[in-house]
Motif scaffolding. Structure first.
Motif, PDB file in Angstrom:
ATOM      1  N   ILE A  46       0.838  -1.207   0.000  1.00 49.14           N
ATOM      2  CA  ILE A  46       0.000   0.000   0.000  1.00 49.14           C
ATOM      3  C   ILE A  46       0.873   1.257   0.000  1.00 49.14           C
ATOM      4  O   ILE A  46       0.652   2.184  -0.785  1.00 49.14           O
ATOM      5  N   LYS A  93      -6.820 -10.151  -2.150  1.00 47.84           N
ATOM      6  CA  LYS A  93      -6.831  -9.135  -1.090  1.00 47.84           C
ATOM      7  C   LYS A  93      -5.857  -7.998  -1.411  1.00 47.84           C
ATOM      8  O   LYS A  93      -6.172  -6.827  -1.244  1.00 47.84           O
ATOM      9  N   GLU A  94      -4.666  -8.352  -1.871  1.00 48.23           N
ATOM     10  CA  GLU A  94      -3.673  -7.341  -2.222  1.00 48.23           C
ATOM     11  C   GLU A  94      -4.150  -6.499  -3.403  1.00 48.23           C
ATOM     12  O   GLU A  94      -3.982  -5.277  -3.400  1.00 48.23           O
ATOM     13  N   ALA A  97      -6.642  -4.031  -2.150  1.00 49.48           N
ATOM     14  CA  ALA A  97      -5.973  -2.961  -1.404  1.00 49.48           C
ATOM     15  C   ALA A  97      -5.258  -1.998  -2.353  1.00 49.48           C
ATOM     16  O   ALA A  97      -5.290  -0.774  -2.141  1.00 49.48           O
ATOM     17  N   THR A 101      -6.088   1.857  -2.768  1.00 50.86           N
ATOM     18  CA  THR A 101      -4.992   2.820  -2.605  1.00 50.86           C
ATOM     19  C   THR A 101      -4.977   3.808  -3.756  1.00 50.86           C
ATOM     20  O   THR A 101      -4.860   5.025  -3.541  1.00 50.86           O
ATOM     21  N   ALA A 120     -12.981  -4.092  -2.097  1.00 50.27           N
ATOM     22  CA  ALA A 120     -12.209  -4.058  -0.854  1.00 50.27           C
ATOM     23  C   ALA A 120     -13.060  -4.565   0.318  1.00 50.27           C
ATOM     24  O   ALA A 120     -12.581  -5.345   1.150  1.00 50.27           O
ATOM     25  N   VAL A 132      -6.951  -0.495   6.602  1.00 45.33           N
ATOM     26  CA  VAL A 132      -6.391  -0.290   5.260  1.00 45.33           C
ATOM     27  C   VAL A 132      -6.625   1.151   4.821  1.00 45.33           C
ATOM     28  O   VAL A 132      -5.702   1.831   4.349  1.00 45.33           O
TER      29      VAL A 132
END
Length: 159
Positions: A46, A93-94, A97, A101, A120, A132
């Motif tokens: 992130i 998940k990444e 994120a 971001t 998200a 996050v």
């Protein structure tokens, strides 16, 4: 005025931590609270992506080094700026994120789309999502501090 940072034209800029210590400590506390309970690798991804988008060389250098220390691979670090074209390097998940971001960092370009937020929210529970989001807000603030005060990439002042 205490000055230690010098911009590209050689003009000295203030040392934010010394000039506004209460504000600086509050930012450190906010940052620490934001990352609580989050995977350290996700935290660095992130921070790296926001720093790319904000063109913050100081933070980018710092967080890529932190990511390596946390066990991140060079392959994944190289793919962060082009993660959409290299999704297989990142978990769902990444990816969620990273998309959040980008949306929050570039919020003036069109807000945070419902689809990005929904993705998200589907990947993180409510508390994780709040953390996050808080981390995204924190790194954007740090990027702006570093850029405004002409922090020099390669000089990690955390001690």
């Amino acid at each position: 005025m205490t000055t230690t940072n010098t911009n590209v034209t050689g003009t000295a800029r203030l040392n934010f931590a010394k000039a506004a210590p209460k504000v600086f400590r509050a930012l450190i506390g906010f940052d620490a609270a934001a990352r609580e309970g989050l995977d350290p690798t996700l935290v660095e991804l992130i921070q790296i992506r926001a720093s790319h988008l904000n063109h913050c060389a100081y933070c980018l250098h710092m967080h890529t080094n932190d990511a390596r220390k946390a066990g991140e691979t060079e392959d994944r670090l190289h793919m962060v700026p082009v993660w959409r074209e290299a999704r297989h390097f990142f978990t769902e998940k990444e990816q969620a994120a990273l998309a959040l971001t980008e949306a929050v960092t570039l919020v003036a370009d069109g807000g945070v789309p419902d689809t990005v937020y929904a993705e998200a929210a589907a990947c993180f529970d409510e508390q994780e999502l709040a953390h996050v989001l808080s981390l995204i807000l924190a790194i954007n603030t740090w990027n702006r501090v570093a850029l405004s005060t002409a922090k020099v990439a390669g000089t990690d002042e955390r001690g």
